[in-house]
Design a protein around this motif. Sequence first.
Motif, PDB file in Angstrom:
ATOM      1  N   GLY A 115       0.813  -1.198   0.000  1.00 48.31           N
ATOM      2  CA  GLY A 115       0.000   0.000   0.000  1.00 48.31           C
ATOM      3  C   GLY A 115       0.853   1.256   0.000  1.00 48.31           C
ATOM      4  N   THR A 116       0.365   2.293  -0.675  1.00 53.86           N
ATOM      5  CA  THR A 116       1.051   3.579  -0.695  1.00 53.86           C
ATOM      6  C   THR A 116       0.010   4.693  -0.601  1.00 53.86           C
ATOM      7  OG1 THR A 116       2.685   4.940  -1.880  1.00 53.86           O
ATOM      8  CG2 THR A 116       1.085   3.748  -3.226  1.00 53.86           C
ATOM      9  N   GLN A 117       0.305   5.703   0.208  1.00 55.68           N
ATOM     10  CA  GLN A 117      -0.642   6.775   0.482  1.00 55.68           C
ATOM     11  C   GLN A 117      -0.623   7.822  -0.623  1.00 55.68           C
ATOM     12  OE1 GLN A 117      -2.829   7.277   3.296  1.00 55.68           O
ATOM     13  NE2 GLN A 117      -3.615   8.872   1.921  1.00 55.68           N
ATOM     14  N   VAL A 118      -1.814   8.178  -1.094  1.00 58.23           N
ATOM     15  CA  VAL A 118      -2.003   9.288  -2.025  1.00 58.23           C
ATOM     16  C   VAL A 118      -2.920  10.303  -1.359  1.00 58.23           C
ATOM     17  CG1 VAL A 118      -2.985  10.016  -4.228  1.00 58.23           C
ATOM     18  CG2 VAL A 118      -1.640   7.903  -4.088  1.00 58.23           C
ATOM     19  N   THR A 119      -2.460  11.536  -1.244  1.00 61.52           N
ATOM     20  CA  THR A 119      -3.243  12.598  -0.621  1.00 61.52           C
ATOM     21  C   THR A 119      -3.399  13.750  -1.607  1.00 61.52           C
ATOM     22  OG1 THR A 119      -2.409  12.024   1.584  1.00 61.52           O
ATOM     23  CG2 THR A 119      -3.417  14.190   1.316  1.00 61.52           C
ATOM     24  N   VAL A 120      -4.641  14.145  -1.864  1.00 63.31           N
ATOM     25  CA  VAL A 120      -4.941  15.228  -2.795  1.00 63.31           C
ATOM     26  C   VAL A 120      -5.585  16.366  -2.010  1.00 63.31           C
ATOM     27  CG1 VAL A 120      -6.085  15.907  -4.917  1.00 63.31           C
ATOM     28  CG2 VAL A 120      -5.303  13.545  -4.619  1.00 63.31           C
ATOM     29  N   SER A 121      -4.953  17.523  -2.036  1.00 62.64           N
ATOM     30  CA  SER A 121      -5.425  18.684  -1.295  1.00 62.64           C
ATOM     31  C   SER A 121      -6.282  19.570  -2.186  1.00 62.64           C
ATOM     32  CB  SER A 121      -4.248  19.496  -0.756  1.00 62.64           C
ATOM     33  OG  SER A 121      -3.427  18.715   0.087  1.00 62.64           O
ATOM     34  N   SER A 122      -7.332  20.149  -1.610  1.00 63.16           N
ATOM     35  CA  SER A 122      -8.205  21.063  -2.338  1.00 63.16           C
ATOM     36  C   SER A 122      -7.716  22.496  -2.260  1.00 63.16           C
ATOM     37  CB  SER A 122      -9.633  20.962  -1.813  1.00 63.16           C
ATOM     38  OG  SER A 122      -9.694  21.307  -0.445  1.00 63.16           O
TER      39      SER A 122
END
Length: 122
Positions: A115-122
């Motif tokens: 697993g690898t974390q993907v974070t998308v900021s608004s």
Amino acid sequence: QVQLIESGGGSVQAGGSLTLSCAVRGFILSIDRMNWYRQGPGKQRELVGTITSAGNTIYADAVKGRFTFSENNSKTTMTLLMTSLKPEDTAVYYCNAEGVRAASARISRDYWGQGTQVTVSS
């Protein structure tokens, strides 16, 4: 013996792009399918897409037109190109190899990446 090693996770702003990679390590005779799954916080794990042994790709409606699967010629590395990212894409992404036949094995089985974390900021 067989391992799936993921890389490429990180943080981006909405509208940005990110590329994930899944490398299959080990002596492999064949793999039926390679899949990407994701699980956001407090959400169920969902199938993002699939690439078959014939090279056919299938995408979930939520990512169709924005995400693209590819693999190298030896089918030992799978890449997920993510574009036009949205905050809703924030999740832990998992690669999955389905129906893996190792050279020394009598039967096939499935393997999962870490697993690898993907974070998308608004």
